[in-house]
Design an enzyme around this catalytic site. Sequence first.
Site, PDB file in Angstrom:
ATOM      1  N   HIS A 164       9.231  -1.297  18.110  1.00 45.72           N
ATOM      2  CA  HIS A 164       7.823  -1.666  18.354  1.00 45.72           C
ATOM      3  C   HIS A 164       6.876  -0.512  18.005  1.00 45.72           C
ATOM      4  CE1 HIS A 164       9.575  -4.994  20.767  1.00 45.72           C
ATOM      5  NE2 HIS A 164      10.405  -4.044  21.186  1.00 45.72           N
ATOM      6  N   SER A 223      -9.878  13.203  -2.049  1.00 40.53           N
ATOM      7  CA  SER A 223     -11.036  12.325  -1.897  1.00 40.53           C
ATOM      8  C   SER A 223     -12.217  12.984  -2.591  1.00 40.53           C
ATOM      9  CB  SER A 223     -11.331  12.132  -0.409  1.00 40.53           C
ATOM     10  OG  SER A 223     -12.700  11.831  -0.222  1.00 40.53           O
ATOM     11  N   LYS A 271      -9.025  15.948   2.416  1.00 40.22           N
ATOM     12  CA  LYS A 271      -8.092  14.820   2.372  1.00 40.22           C
ATOM     13  C   LYS A 271      -6.940  14.992   1.402  1.00 40.22           C
ATOM     14  CE  LYS A 271      -9.224  10.787   3.609  1.00 40.22           C
ATOM     15  NZ  LYS A 271      -8.568   9.912   4.558  1.00 40.22           N
ATOM     16  N   ASN A 306      -4.449  12.065   0.244  1.00 40.85           N
ATOM     17  CA  ASN A 306      -4.137  10.656   0.459  1.00 40.85           C
ATOM     18  C   ASN A 306      -2.798  10.274  -0.170  1.00 40.85           C
ATOM     19  OD1 ASN A 306      -6.540  10.195   1.852  1.00 40.85           O
ATOM     20  ND2 ASN A 306      -7.664   9.880  -0.059  1.00 40.85           N
ATOM     21  N   GLU A 326       1.109   4.164  -0.901  1.00 36.18           N
ATOM     22  CA  GLU A 326       0.351   2.940  -0.622  1.00 36.18           C
ATOM     23  C   GLU A 326       0.526   1.915  -1.737  1.00 36.18           C
ATOM     24  OE1 GLU A 326      -3.179   5.631   0.261  1.00 36.18           O
ATOM     25  OE2 GLU A 326      -3.728   3.831   1.350  1.00 36.18           O
TER      26      GLU A 326
END
Length: 461
Positions: free
Chosen positions: A157, A278, A284, A286, A291
């Site tokens: 979970h 970014s 940042k 990323n 993704e």
Amino acid sequence: MSNKMWGGRFSSGPDAIMEEINASIGFDHRLFKQDIAGSIAHANMLAQTGILTQDDTDSIISGLQSVLAEIDAGTFTFSRALEDIHMNVESRLREQIGDAAGRLHTARSRNDQVATDFKLYVRDAIDTLIAQINTLQLGLVSRAEDEAETIMPGFTHLQSAQPVTFGHHLLAYVEMLGRDASRLSDARKRLNECPLGAAALAGTSFPIDRHMTANALGFDRPAANSLDAVSDRDFILEALSAASICAVHLSRFAEELVIWSSAQFGFVRLSDKYSTGSSIMPQKRNPDAAELVRAKIGRILGALTSLIVVMKGLPLAYSKDMQEDKEIAFDALDSLSLSLAAMTGMVGDLKVNRDRMHAAASAGFSTATDIADWLVREVNMPFRDAHHVTGQIVALAEQKNCGLEGLTIEDFKQVDQRIDSRIHKILSVESSVASRQSYGGTAPANVLTQAARWKSVLTGQ
Ligand code: ARG
């Protein structure tokens, strides 16, 4: 002007819109190698069976080889008016060798031709994917060996559940990828029957030898039913469904990399090579590659869904609907291949923050199950009672605002008199993972054994 290949009964050529909807050369030009290999096998067979003269066959084959060289060299001009790869190749062959080119299509149709070409293409794609999966597996196995003793929280979970080793977590993906490779290789076995010679749908009156062409093209045998041979697209549906399951696995792993690389988790750091910055927030990093791998399943499963719907309700045998199979399948197979390459790169360069993982693994009373197991083992408590007692111990620790290791023996005895000081030995995350030696469990010793097994499976040594 009507089409030279099939326009005998037509008095006008197609409308521009007809040409646009009908042409597949924009994507099926990718099949040129397979198309020419199929034609060479067919021509050789036609000569062997006496259907074509050896002279015609020789000029067809050398013509096909020079068409192949032109396409390879990038000097071939594909024409949309010629619809597809099959007619583009044949038309150029005619320009090169003249009328003998027209004999190549004896005892064959584009229906068996396209099914053969596409099977050859998918077979190669499957071989490449399996090799790429194996490479990713080897990368994971080698990281797993390094991280056999690295302790991280195991989750259910997405809540900390029990400590596990990071190596064990990585090997979970090696198992999944092993099933993916095995599904692809099963699909390859079923795929490997040759449609060539089924002709349009009914077979042919010429005395062809389908075993000969099947053999020349590396198929196990000719497909036994001509109607099935030209109507079947199971092979791409199967490849896409195996690809979808593999992409789901990559997507789950990619999601974990995204979570783990966040500042809040800080378990891993993706290398600069697999991160982006970014344009507004200078701090940042990323995880774009992860993704995108997480997202590719959308396209891959989309291709499976599209094609399964295209095939649904199609009467036998060939219908032009089936031309819709290629563009999406190419995209899906490319997407999986790129995802595997990106994942292999990310895994190879990944920096692991063992301290962060360890600290997270120790938080949240993660060794509570070890206490319950100790009560069962040492005090002979039924597990359900032990679970209850351990719940009271956790509540006490929470109340005292300490971890389980911070409780004194008096604290334990306050909950249950039968507990003695030996309990302290089992409270650390190290002893927790080391104790999980059941087959398939997370103990470092198991990780090393499984990593060694996979290494020998994958390298054949
Ligand atoms: N371009 C077609 C396809 O991809 C080739 C087969 C065409 N056959 C036909 N009878 N029109 O499916």
